[in-house]
Design an enzyme around this catalytic site. Sequence first.
Site, PDB file in Angstrom:
ATOM      1  CD  GLU A   1      31.629  30.280  15.835  1.00  0.00           C
ATOM      2  OE1 GLU A   1      32.216  31.112  15.131  1.00  0.00           O
ATOM      3  OE2 GLU A   1      31.406  29.104  15.455  1.00  0.00           O
TER       4      GLU A   1
ATOM      5  CB  CYS B   1      32.331  38.979  21.365  1.00  0.00           C
ATOM      6  SG  CYS B   1      31.115  39.230  20.067  1.00  0.00           S
TER       7      CYS B   1
ATOM      8  CD  GLU C   1      36.225  41.718  21.084  1.00  0.00           C
ATOM      9  OE1 GLU C   1      36.732  42.132  20.029  1.00  0.00           O
ATOM     10  OE2 GLU C   1      35.393  40.780  21.118  1.00  0.00           O
TER      11      GLU C   1
ATOM     12  CB  CYS D   1      30.901  43.159  17.054  1.00  0.00           C
ATOM     13  SG  CYS D   1      30.397  42.820  18.764  1.00  0.00           S
TER      14      CYS D   1
END
Length: 129
Positions: free
Chosen positions: A41, A50, A52, A83
């Site tokens: 983040e 993310c 992934e 997402c």
Amino acid sequence: MSLKEAATAVRENAHAPYSNFKVGAAIRGASGKIYAGCNVENVAYPEGTCAEAGAIAAMVAAGETRLIEAYVIAGSPTPVTPCGGCRQKLAEFADGDVRVTLATTGGIEQVTTIADLLPGVFNAGHMAS
């Protein structure tokens, strides 16, 4: 090391001081090698990464461009799907029938495929003129 072990271990390294929602992902390249990533983040939320995407970046940095399996784990009561952006990223490097396991730290697992996660995928075929 299994995909589950790699994703679980890397999840602990996630940088999630704002949401406190740690995610780990591991993918197996066509060579059989495992690549892992965790969410990172940033105080400017859109600038985060993310899990992934981190795993895919590690695979590509190592010179591979095909993944044959993926595993995503999060501290959630139910398995969390990637997402929308990560679904597209996974689809860039995998066939539709590639297995994706979604898991919780509590031991719940749900198995799906890239095609089930992203029906109607936008792919290189759409770029042909």
